[in-house]
Design a protein around this motif. Structure first.
Motif, mmCIF file in Angstrom:
data_model
loop_
_atom_site.group_PDB
_atom_site.id
_atom_site.type_symbol
_atom_site.label_atom_id
_atom_site.label_comp_id
_atom_site.label_asym_id
_atom_site.label_seq_id
_atom_site.Cartn_x
_atom_site.Cartn_y
_atom_site.Cartn_z
ATOM 1 N N THR A 59 4.858 -16.186 2.668
ATOM 2 C CA THR A 59 5.757 -16.233 3.928
ATOM 3 C C THR A 59 6.187 -15.099 3.716
ATOM 4 N N GLU A 60 6.960 -14.081 2.592
ATOM 5 C CA GLU A 60 8.077 -12.432 3.504
ATOM 6 C C GLU A 60 6.547 -11.764 3.941
ATOM 7 N N LEU A 61 5.714 -11.690 3.808
ATOM 8 C CA LEU A 61 4.167 -10.811 4.425
ATOM 9 C C LEU A 61 4.049 -11.060 5.454
ATOM 10 N N ALA A 62 4.533 -12.230 6.132
ATOM 11 C CA ALA A 62 4.701 -12.856 7.856
ATOM 12 C C ALA A 62 5.649 -11.770 8.692
ATOM 13 N N VAL A 63 6.980 -12.068 7.620
ATOM 14 C CA VAL A 63 7.593 -11.557 8.436
ATOM 15 C C VAL A 63 7.609 -10.276 8.780
ATOM 16 N N ALA A 64 7.062 -9.593 7.610
ATOM 17 C CA ALA A 64 7.212 -8.587 7.706
ATOM 18 C C ALA A 64 5.921 -7.521 8.976
ATOM 19 N N VAL A 65 4.999 -8.042 8.384
ATOM 20 C CA VAL A 65 3.742 -8.120 9.305
ATOM 21 C C VAL A 65 4.093 -7.584 11.399
ATOM 22 N N ASP A 66 5.081 -9.194 11.659
ATOM 23 C CA ASP A 66 5.894 -8.778 12.472
ATOM 24 C C ASP A 66 6.893 -7.759 12.587
ATOM 25 N N ASP A 67 7.546 -7.977 12.097
ATOM 26 C CA ASP A 67 8.160 -6.251 11.976
ATOM 27 C C ASP A 67 7.853 -5.270 12.427
ATOM 28 N N ARG A 117 1.172 2.875 -1.693
ATOM 29 C CA ARG A 117 0.230 4.659 -1.356
ATOM 30 C C ARG A 117 0.580 4.963 0.422
ATOM 31 N N THR A 118 0.241 3.728 1.444
ATOM 32 C CA THR A 118 0.137 3.944 2.716
ATOM 33 C C THR A 118 1.516 3.888 2.769
ATOM 34 N N ALA A 119 2.331 3.489 2.297
ATOM 35 C CA ALA A 119 3.774 3.213 3.284
ATOM 36 C C ALA A 119 4.399 4.844 2.946
ATOM 37 N N ARG A 120 4.068 4.918 1.777
ATOM 38 C CA ARG A 120 4.669 6.505 0.998
ATOM 39 C C ARG A 120 4.113 7.924 2.864
ATOM 40 N N SER A 134 12.005 3.668 12.007
ATOM 41 C CA SER A 134 10.298 4.061 11.040
ATOM 42 C C SER A 134 11.011 4.254 10.069
ATOM 43 N N ALA A 135 11.393 5.022 9.087
ATOM 44 C CA ALA A 135 11.563 5.864 8.102
ATOM 45 C C ALA A 135 12.433 4.170 7.056
ATOM 46 N N SER A 136 13.428 3.821 7.537
ATOM 47 C CA SER A 136 14.231 2.643 7.143
ATOM 48 C C SER A 136 13.162 1.549 7.137
ATOM 49 N N LEU A 137 13.143 0.795 7.583
ATOM 50 C CA LEU A 137 11.440 0.043 8.066
ATOM 51 C C LEU A 137 10.714 -0.054 6.540
ATOM 52 N N VAL A 138 10.113 0.863 6.649
ATOM 53 C CA VAL A 138 8.869 1.942 5.711
ATOM 54 C C VAL A 138 9.388 1.976 4.164
ATOM 55 N N LEU A 142 8.714 -0.192 0.842
ATOM 56 C CA LEU A 142 8.558 0.195 -0.999
ATOM 57 C C LEU A 142 9.059 -0.808 -1.624
ATOM 58 N N VAL A 143 10.162 -0.933 -1.480
ATOM 59 C CA VAL A 143 11.423 -1.878 -2.069
ATOM 60 C C VAL A 143 10.462 -2.712 -2.586
ATOM 61 N N VAL A 144 10.350 -3.787 -1.590
ATOM 62 C CA VAL A 144 9.353 -5.259 -1.547
ATOM 63 C C VAL A 144 8.453 -5.030 -2.650
ATOM 64 N N HIS A 145 7.395 -4.001 -2.255
ATOM 65 C CA HIS A 145 5.992 -3.767 -2.752
ATOM 66 C C HIS A 145 5.961 -2.839 -4.269
#
Length: 158
Positions: A59-67, A117-120, A134-138, A142-145
């Motif tokens: 459910t959290e990932l579904a929101v992230a995909v949209d963001d 690793r992709t996010a970094r 973009s940096a803030s979103l990423v 990172l915190v979540v993953h």
């Protein structure tokens, strides 16, 4: 009529960030599918706990995909949206067949760490272009993953 994008980030940087975010989107969407699959197919003595946990995660990932997709669009880049495009961009290995709950958890740890690793990589690109949005979103991703990988990894320790 089309308006030229003028948000203080040059076109080359926007394209590079968009490409990195597209890879992050592909990894996040693939992880969403993997987690949803495991939610449906988990069995064993911890079924209820894991079924609920996996639902919280997808459910959290579904929101992230949209963001992530919306940020790509804000940069003026077309977000990948087909299975073919996402499959070509993702770094996450697909899981086929029936695996144990413990194997599911291990695969999810690996997949969350892949997303990290992709996010970094895209974070560095965004920071170099002074793209704070973009940096803030990423950074938030990172915190979540990282936290999710740690919590899942804790299930595997005796």
């Amino acid at each position: 009529m089309s308006h030229k994008i003028n948000i203080g980030i040059d076109e080359k940087s926007r394209e590079e960030i968009g490409e990195g975010l597209s890879r992050l989107l592909a990894d996040t969407y693939t992880l969403y599918l993997q987690t949803h699959n495991f939610h449906w197919n988990v069995t064993g003595p911890f079924f209820q706990q894991l079924h609920v946990l996996f639902e919280e995660h997808y459910t959290e990932l579904a929101v992230a995909v949209d963001d992530i997709a919306e940020r790509i669009r804000a940069l003026g880049i077309l977000a990948p949206g087909t299975y073919k495009e996402l499959a070509e961009l993702t770094s996450i290995e697909e899981v086929e067949g029936n695996i144990s709950a413990e194997e599911m958890i291990g695969r999810l740890v690996d997949s969350h760490e892949t997303v990290v690793r992709t996010a970094r990589k895209v974070l560095q690109t965004a920071q170099e272009a002074e793209d704070e949005s973009s940096a803030s979103l990423v950074g938030d991703r990172l915190v979540v993953h990282e936290k999710t990988a740690w919590m899942l990894r804790s299930h595997l320790q005796n």
